[in-house]
Design an enzyme around this catalytic site. Structure first.
Site, PDB file in Angstrom:
ATOM      1  N   TYR A 136       0.857  -1.174   0.000  1.00 35.58           N
ATOM      2  CA  TYR A 136       0.000   0.000   0.000  1.00 35.58           C
ATOM      3  C   TYR A 136       0.896   1.228   0.000  1.00 35.58           C
ATOM      4  O   TYR A 136       1.530   1.545   1.004  1.00 35.58           O
ATOM      5  CB  TYR A 136      -0.893  -0.053   1.235  1.00 35.58           C
ATOM      6  CG  TYR A 136      -1.867   1.102   1.411  1.00 35.58           C
ATOM      7  CD1 TYR A 136      -2.109   2.037   0.411  1.00 35.58           C
ATOM      8  CD2 TYR A 136      -2.557   1.240   2.612  1.00 35.58           C
ATOM      9  CE1 TYR A 136      -2.997   3.076   0.592  1.00 35.58           C
ATOM     10  CE2 TYR A 136      -3.456   2.278   2.811  1.00 35.58           C
ATOM     11  CZ  TYR A 136      -3.679   3.198   1.799  1.00 35.58           C
ATOM     12  OH  TYR A 136      -4.565   4.222   1.995  1.00 35.58           O
ATOM     13  N   LYS A 164      -1.135  -1.407  -4.304  1.00 33.67           N
ATOM     14  CA  LYS A 164      -2.230  -0.440  -4.236  1.00 33.67           C
ATOM     15  C   LYS A 164      -1.583   0.936  -4.338  1.00 33.67           C
ATOM     16  O   LYS A 164      -0.954   1.409  -3.395  1.00 33.67           O
ATOM     17  CB  LYS A 164      -3.010  -0.577  -2.925  1.00 33.67           C
ATOM     18  CG  LYS A 164      -4.101   0.482  -2.762  1.00 33.67           C
ATOM     19  CD  LYS A 164      -4.705   0.434  -1.366  1.00 33.67           C
ATOM     20  CE  LYS A 164      -5.684   1.597  -1.156  1.00 33.67           C
ATOM     21  NZ  LYS A 164      -6.196   1.649   0.232  1.00 33.67           N
TER      22      LYS A 164
END
Length: 300
Positions: A136, A164
């Site tokens: 992330y 992500k």
């Protein structure tokens, strides 16, 4: 390692009672609604899931409940947001034992690591379990940037499979592909960049406003992935004022308020997050209500 992750993965909210207690029953009811609506996976205890507001055993309880609720229908990815690398490694191993299907790993919280420290953290957490890892990257919020060059360096970790990308710069997706080829499964992580992310190669999105508007989020994704850009753009332009709520320091309060107004949960958060009041509440409530008042019929 390969995974079949693609599509809309809600960054699911965690539900609390008005007194601030964890409400697992309401949380799992919300997850069931999302699964029945057609989402393709669940991300538990990300930013929107208020990871850092939960005690250690509460986190494990939420993921256990999510795994049991999903019952293999969709993958469950557990957010890893700890203050130390050792704590993140222990948490990753616990998530594997609880039956999670993957990890969404954040940099270590509080301390803003440099590139060498960031890569060491991700390598350690990746090696702490056999689960596939989604990195992330959200430098806007967490102050640590995983650059395309760093992802190229991290490519020798076999369980690090997905990214992500929430840097607020859609050009990053192209830069990652140019630096790493097709090594990673790419997810967009910013609600109001979803169309741009699809056009630049993202095969999934970790979405926030899907908690409130699941049908519209799924339809927008379907239209964009099918290349029906005219239909997608019309829906996107209606949706974008609400999607902007995903890009604010109070995104959790905003998304939970939208969720409550749409009948999909409550707006209760844990302090230091407090309910919206005054002009801010009026403004955000008005924006969401306008979206509800002008909700379009979805194309076939």
């Amino acid at each position: 390692m390969t995974v079949e992750w693609q599509g809309v993965f809600p960054a699911a909210t965690t539900q609390f009672t008005t007194s601030g207690d964890l409400d697992l029953e309401a949380t799992t009811a919300h997850l069931e609604m999302l699964i029945r609506a057609g989402v393709h996976g669940l991300v538990m205890l990300g930013t929107v899931g208020e990871n850092c507001s939960l005690e250690a055993e509460e986190k494990r309880g939420v993921v256990k409940a999510a795994v049991e609720t999903a019952a293999g229908r969709v993958p469950v990815i557990a957010g890893v947001a700890e203050t130390t690398t050792a704590g993140a490694c222990k948490y990753a191993a616990d998530m594997e034992a609880l039956g999670a299907d993957g990890l969404m790993v954040l940099p270590a919280m509080v301390y803003k690591s440099d590139a060498r420290e960031t890569l060491a953290h991700y390598r350690a957490v990746a090696r702490a379990s056999a689960l596939p890892v989604m990195c992330y990257n959200n430098p806007v919020v967490y102050g640590v940037d995983i650059t395309p060059e760093m992802f190229a360096e991290l490519a020798d970790e076999p369980t690090v499979v997905a990214i992500k990308e929430s840097s607020d710069d859609p050009r990053r997706l192209t830069d990652i592909v140019n630096a790493c080829g097709e090594r990673y499964v790419l997810f967009g992580g910013v609600d109001d960049l979803v169309m741009e992310s699809v056009m630049l190669g993202a095969v999934g999105t970790v979405a926030g406003l899907v908690n409130a508007f699941p049908e519209e989020t799924l339809k927008l994704w379907e239209l964009a992935r099918a290349g029906r850009y005219a239909d997608a753009l019309e829906l996107y332009r209606w949706f974008t004022p609400v999607l902007h709520l995903d890009c604010h320091p109070k995104l959790v309060q905003y998304i939970k308020l939208a969720q409550a107004m749409c009948g999909h949960g409550t707006e209760d958060c844990r302090p230091p997050r407090l309910p919206l009041v005054g002009e801010e509440r009026e403004r955000i409530t008005g924006l969401i209500q306008e979206a509800l008042n002008t909700r379009p019929a979805l194309p076939a």
